[in-house]
Design an enzyme around this catalytic site. Sequence first.
Site, PDB file in Angstrom:
ATOM      1  NE  ARG A  88      39.143  46.966  51.193  1.00 31.29           N
ATOM      2  CZ  ARG A  88      39.121  45.895  50.260  1.00 31.29           C
ATOM      3  NH1 ARG A  88      37.832  45.082  50.482  1.00 31.29           N
ATOM      4  NH2 ARG A  88      39.723  45.367  49.700  1.00 31.29           N
ATOM      5  NE  ARG A 122      39.841  35.924  43.879  1.00 30.98           N
ATOM      6  CZ  ARG A 122      39.787  36.665  44.749  1.00 30.98           C
ATOM      7  NH1 ARG A 122      38.777  36.767  45.647  1.00 30.98           N
ATOM      8  NH2 ARG A 122      40.664  37.680  44.758  1.00 30.98           N
ATOM      9  NE  ARG A 155      39.821  40.331  42.360  1.00 33.10           N
ATOM     10  CZ  ARG A 155      39.358  40.285  43.659  1.00 33.10           C
ATOM     11  NH1 ARG A 155      38.344  40.016  44.196  1.00 33.10           N
ATOM     12  NH2 ARG A 155      39.923  41.182  44.583  1.00 33.10           N
ATOM     13  NE  ARG A 166      43.889  41.643  47.057  1.00 30.80           N
ATOM     14  CZ  ARG A 166      43.515  40.738  46.361  1.00 30.80           C
ATOM     15  NH1 ARG A 166      44.406  40.225  45.295  1.00 30.80           N
ATOM     16  NH2 ARG A 166      42.288  40.358  46.489  1.00 30.80           N
TER      17      ARG A 166
HETATM   18  P1  AP5 Z   1      36.652  35.105  47.933  1.00 28.79           P
HETATM   19  O1  AP5 Z   1      35.145  34.780  48.376  1.00 28.79           O
HETATM   20  O2  AP5 Z   1      36.641  35.373  46.496  1.00 28.79           O
HETATM   21  O3  AP5 Z   1      37.327  35.945  48.950  1.00 28.79           O
HETATM   22  P2  AP5 Z   1      37.128  37.451  49.345  1.00 28.79           P
HETATM   23  O4  AP5 Z   1      37.107  37.835  51.051  1.00 28.79           O
HETATM   24  O5  AP5 Z   1      35.807  38.211  48.649  1.00 28.79           O
HETATM   25  O6  AP5 Z   1      38.389  37.960  48.641  1.00 28.79           O
HETATM   26  P3  AP5 Z   1      38.765  39.448  47.978  1.00 28.79           P
HETATM   27  O7  AP5 Z   1      40.069  39.033  47.100  1.00 28.79           O
HETATM   28  O8  AP5 Z   1      37.504  39.506  46.836  1.00 28.79           O
HETATM   29  O9  AP5 Z   1      38.843  40.339  48.999  1.00 28.79           O
HETATM   30  P4  AP5 Z   1      39.432  41.714  48.526  1.00 28.79           P
HETATM   31  O10 AP5 Z   1      39.027  42.488  50.028  1.00 28.79           O
HETATM   32  O11 AP5 Z   1      41.082  41.500  48.710  1.00 28.79           O
HETATM   33  O12 AP5 Z   1      39.286  42.262  47.184  1.00 28.79           O
HETATM   34  P5  AP5 Z   1      37.829  43.361  46.869  1.00 28.79           P
HETATM   35  O13 AP5 Z   1      37.495  42.686  45.438  1.00 28.79           O
HETATM   36  O14 AP5 Z   1      37.049  43.574  47.904  1.00 28.79           O
HETATM   37  O15 AP5 Z   1      37.359  33.774  48.289  1.00 28.79           O
HETATM   38  C1  AP5 Z   1      38.724  33.632  47.714  1.00 28.79           C
HETATM   39  C2  AP5 Z   1      39.082  32.114  47.019  1.00 28.79           C
HETATM   40  O16 AP5 Z   1      38.768  31.174  48.090  1.00 28.79           O
HETATM   41  C3  AP5 Z   1      38.013  31.844  45.880  1.00 28.79           C
HETATM   42  O17 AP5 Z   1      38.910  30.902  45.177  1.00 28.79           O
HETATM   43  C4  AP5 Z   1      37.040  30.844  46.639  1.00 28.79           C
HETATM   44  O18 AP5 Z   1      36.800  29.853  45.777  1.00 28.79           O
HETATM   45  C5  AP5 Z   1      38.027  30.336  47.972  1.00 28.79           C
HETATM   46  N1  AP5 Z   1      37.263  30.179  49.227  1.00 28.79           N
HETATM   47  C6  AP5 Z   1      36.262  30.875  49.657  1.00 28.79           C
HETATM   48  N2  AP5 Z   1      35.723  30.550  50.932  1.00 28.79           N
HETATM   49  C7  AP5 Z   1      36.329  29.333  51.049  1.00 28.79           C
HETATM   50  C8  AP5 Z   1      36.290  28.266  52.234  1.00 28.79           C
HETATM   51  N3  AP5 Z   1      35.590  28.413  53.276  1.00 28.79           N
HETATM   52  N4  AP5 Z   1      37.019  27.185  51.956  1.00 28.79           N
HETATM   53  C9  AP5 Z   1      37.966  26.898  51.089  1.00 28.79           C
HETATM   54  N5  AP5 Z   1      37.859  27.972  49.887  1.00 28.79           N
HETATM   55  C10 AP5 Z   1      37.275  29.112  50.013  1.00 28.79           C
HETATM   56  O19 AP5 Z   1      38.904  44.589  46.512  1.00 28.79           O
HETATM   57  C11 AP5 Z   1      39.742  44.542  45.481  1.00 28.79           C
HETATM   58  C12 AP5 Z   1      40.458  45.896  45.565  1.00 28.79           C
HETATM   59  O20 AP5 Z   1      39.411  46.921  45.308  1.00 28.79           O
HETATM   60  C13 AP5 Z   1      41.295  46.421  46.883  1.00 28.79           C
HETATM   61  O21 AP5 Z   1      42.378  45.908  47.110  1.00 28.79           O
HETATM   62  C14 AP5 Z   1      41.082  47.830  46.603  1.00 28.79           C
HETATM   63  O22 AP5 Z   1      42.143  48.385  45.644  1.00 28.79           O
HETATM   64  C15 AP5 Z   1      39.633  48.242  45.990  1.00 28.79           C
HETATM   65  N6  AP5 Z   1      38.563  48.492  46.808  1.00 28.79           N
HETATM   66  C16 AP5 Z   1      37.505  47.532  47.376  1.00 28.79           C
HETATM   67  N7  AP5 Z   1      36.800  48.043  48.245  1.00 28.79           N
HETATM   68  C17 AP5 Z   1      37.475  48.973  48.832  1.00 28.79           C
HETATM   69  C18 AP5 Z   1      37.154  49.920  49.944  1.00 28.79           C
HETATM   70  N8  AP5 Z   1      35.928  50.025  50.681  1.00 28.79           N
HETATM   71  N9  AP5 Z   1      38.039  50.856  49.811  1.00 28.79           N
HETATM   72  C19 AP5 Z   1      39.100  51.253  49.019  1.00 28.79           C
HETATM   73  N10 AP5 Z   1      39.559  50.434  48.183  1.00 28.79           N
HETATM   74  C20 AP5 Z   1      38.655  49.154  47.914  1.00 28.79           C
HETATM   75 MG    MG Z   2      35.504  39.569  47.102  1.00 33.44          MG
END
Ligand code: AP5
Ligand code: MG
Length: 211
Positions: A88, A122, A155, A166
């Site tokens: 990212r 969520r 979360r 974010r």
């Molecule tokens: P969900 O599937 O959970 O969405 P998601 O895209 O996975 O959202 P995240 O919040 O996990 O993404 P993120 O990028 O912010 O977090 P991450 O964990 O990667 O769906 C969301 C909701 O919508 C759910 O309730 C679901 O049921 C619903 N939904 C899904 N699809 C739907 C549909 N089609 N219709 C209706 N409802 C639907 O990262 C978290 C943190 O970790 C970051 O902020 C950062 O601090 C760190 N981090 C992670 N990766 C990195 C990286 N590569 N580099 C640096 N920091 C990082």
């Molecule tokens: Mg996710």
Amino acid sequence: MRLMLLGPPGAGKGTIAKKLIDKYGVPQLSTGDLLRAAVKEGTTLGLEAKKFMDAGELVPDKIVIGLIKERLAQRDCAKGFILDGFPRTLPQAQALAEITSLQAVINLDVSDEEVVARLSGRRTCPQCGAIYHVKNIPPKTPGKCDKDGADLIQRDDDKEEAIRNRLTVYRRQTVPLIDHYRAAGILQEVDGAAGVDNVTAAAVKVIENIR
Ligand code: AP5
Ligand code: MG
Ligand code: ZN
């Protein structure tokens, strides 16, 4: 299959990845999940990462690149993988390119309004990682996981202020990857606002073209 799911927070990356790993039998590599596991275990890396995650900031490139390198070296990745939330930043994309090449990047497009509605509703299972939404994808019994009955949790970074940050961080640091992968000729646009079944079907179509 060497696939990546790109998109803003709450776009459905985790939800769609879980559908695809069931169908294709390849692992989901989520840096968010790896980092949350480290936080839960209380490792030095986890303690360091938690500060950034709770504020909605990105964890430093060096840390996540190290994590994903280690994960990609494991045997189950030999037959392919679905990256969720990595890379990212452009430096992360460059680091990945030195290890492996992606065949397709699916960009899940979802509006800010929808992101906020999705993240505030969520709920996740701390035991098996299942993802629910109080309205869109509710569990059979409110507050309990369908698979194992565990109490669902919210979360730490799904609070309004962290969500807003974010989104800002996504625009500043991750959106440049859209042009990066478009220029590489592997970007596939998918409407992330459609229902889960429609988004999954669109992703399957992309995968059938690369296998
Ligand atoms: P969900 O599937 O959970 O969405 P998601 O895209 O996975 O959202 P995240 O919040 O996990 O993404 P993120 O990028 O912010 O977090 P991450 O964990 O990667 O769906 C969301 C909701 O919508 C759910 O309730 C679901 O049921 C619903 N939904 C899904 N699809 C739907 C549909 N089609 N219709 C209706 N409802 C639907 O990262 C978290 C943190 O970790 C970051 O902020 C950062 O601090 C760190 N981090 C992670 N990766 C990195 C990286 N590569 N580099 C640096 N920091 C990082
Ligand atoms: Mg996710
Ligand atoms: Zn569960």
